[in-house]
Scaffold this motif. Structure first.
Motif, PDB file in Angstrom:
ATOM      1  N   THR A 184      -9.395   9.432  -6.524  1.00 33.12           N
ATOM      2  CA  THR A 184      -8.740   8.698  -5.428  1.00 33.12           C
ATOM      3  C   THR A 184      -8.030   7.449  -5.940  1.00 33.12           C
ATOM      4  O   THR A 184      -6.924   7.127  -5.503  1.00 33.12           O
ATOM      5  CB  THR A 184      -9.810   8.315  -4.384  1.00 33.12           C
ATOM      6  OG1 THR A 184     -10.443   9.515  -3.956  1.00 33.12           O
ATOM      7  CG2 THR A 184      -9.207   7.610  -3.187  1.00 33.12           C
ATOM      8  N   HIS A 235      -4.765   8.300  -7.453  1.00 31.62           N
ATOM      9  CA  HIS A 235      -3.826   8.693  -6.392  1.00 31.62           C
ATOM     10  C   HIS A 235      -3.206   7.440  -5.761  1.00 31.62           C
ATOM     11  O   HIS A 235      -1.994   7.379  -5.553  1.00 31.62           O
ATOM     12  CB  HIS A 235      -4.583   9.530  -5.357  1.00 31.62           C
ATOM     13  CG  HIS A 235      -3.840   9.763  -4.095  1.00 31.62           C
ATOM     14  ND1 HIS A 235      -2.724  10.585  -4.028  1.00 31.62           N
ATOM     15  CD2 HIS A 235      -4.028   9.260  -2.847  1.00 31.62           C
ATOM     16  CE1 HIS A 235      -2.263  10.573  -2.792  1.00 31.62           C
ATOM     17  NE2 HIS A 235      -3.029   9.780  -2.059  1.00 31.62           N
ATOM     18  N   ARG A 270       0.945   6.405  -6.207  1.00 31.88           N
ATOM     19  CA  ARG A 270       1.845   6.402  -5.043  1.00 31.88           C
ATOM     20  C   ARG A 270       2.379   4.981  -4.756  1.00 31.88           C
ATOM     21  O   ARG A 270       3.202   4.796  -3.870  1.00 31.88           O
ATOM     22  CB  ARG A 270       1.139   6.958  -3.812  1.00 31.88           C
ATOM     23  CG  ARG A 270       0.190   5.967  -3.190  1.00 31.88           C
ATOM     24  CD  ARG A 270      -0.432   6.464  -1.927  1.00 31.88           C
ATOM     25  NE  ARG A 270      -1.159   5.382  -1.285  1.00 31.88           N
ATOM     26  CZ  ARG A 270      -1.996   5.521  -0.280  1.00 31.88           C
ATOM     27  NH1 ARG A 270      -2.227   6.716   0.224  1.00 31.88           N
ATOM     28  NH2 ARG A 270      -2.603   4.483   0.239  1.00 31.88           N
TER      29      ARG A 270
END
Ligand SMILES: C[S@@+](CC[C@H](N)C(=O)[O-])C[C@H]1O[C@@H](n2cnc3c(N)ncnc32)[C@H](O)[C@@H]1O
Length: 243
Positions: free
Chosen positions: A162, A165, A169
């Motif tokens: 996570t 991620h 982004r």
């Protein structure tokens, strides 16, 4: 060992030294972060399977405020912390004031204030070794590590988890090309271990304060809105090389 060096002025002017706003502007929050990181100490367990440092001399390079120094010292014969940022060096010295078998020097990856072939194991976590451009630091590792010794570089594993991620982004995340970084360290003789771990905070407000020092404001607020609880799936990349 060597004379207890303190370089006058701002060590940020040493070649290769980068600012670290998270630990330098808000050291108390970075301390909370360090306590939450990898609570089962899977990173140290993996390191110790590869190159145990019992009764060995360990260098913590880019040691920050010295969070990892007492842990490394538990079994090492000696731990040397090297860190370029003056106020951080002072915080390490306070942290280890009552401990024997520890030295603290101001220096950097490109200027390690130690003699040739004087350490057995180097631990460098989230500092300097970001990929192409760190060749002078790699040459210093080669100089200070004894034949048979090992360097460990701890970074994020951007292939999973996570936290990765969220980083990938983030629109202004321009620092890293993870594939290029990994390719670079492979050509330099490093082997990779991917460690699936987590951040685990004692309190929700600790999680939120750490997110706010690690991400730009808007991205931090988005993460805080989206992510519930006090744990974050976090993957580490442990790179190591024997000399
Ligand atoms: C994000 S902090 C990590 C600190 C520590 N390793 C930890 O895990 O708690 C990055 C550290 O790298 C240091 N640093 C910056 N440039 C460096 C260099 N060229 N050589 C060694 N350390 C450096 C910073 O001053 C900062 O203390």
């Amino acid at each position: 060992m060597v004379e207890n060096l303190t370089i006058p002025g701002s060590a940020i002017e040493l070649p290769g030294v980068h600012p670290s706003p998270n630990i330098q502007k808000t050291p108390e929050i970075y301390e909370i972060e360090n306590h939450a990181v990898d609570p089962e100490q899977k990173i140290e367990a993996c390191m110790s399977r590869i190159a145990p440092w019992d009764n060995k001399v360990v260098l913590d390079l880019g040691a920050g405020d010295g969070f990892h120094v007492p842990r490394l010292r538990e079994t090492a014969s000696w731990v040397i912390a090297v860190e370029p940022h003056g106020p951080s060096v002072e915080r390490i010295r306070k942290r280890v004031a009552s401990l024997d078998r520890v030295d603290v020097y101001q220096g950097s990856a490109e200027h390690i204030p130690l003699p040739d072939h004087s350490v057995d194991v180097v631990h460098c976590r989230f500092a300097y070794f970001w990929g192409p451009g760190c060749e002078p630091g790699l040459a210093e590792l080669e100089r200070v590590i004894r034949p048979g010794g090992t360097a460990f570089i701890v970074d994020n594993d951007y292939t999973g988890g996570t936290f990765a991620h969220w980083v990938l982004r983030t629109p202004n995340w321009t620092l890293h090309n993870p594939a290029a970084v990994e390719a670079f360290f492979l050509t330099k003789g490093f082997t990779f271990e991917r460690i699936v771990s987590e951040w685990n905070f004692a309190r929700r407000e600790d999680f939120e304060s750490v997110i706010r020092i690690e991400f730009p404001a808007e991205d931090a607020e988005q993460i805080i809105r989206e992510h519930k609880g006090t744990r974050v799936d976090y993957h580490f990349l442990l790179m190591h090389r024997q000399y």
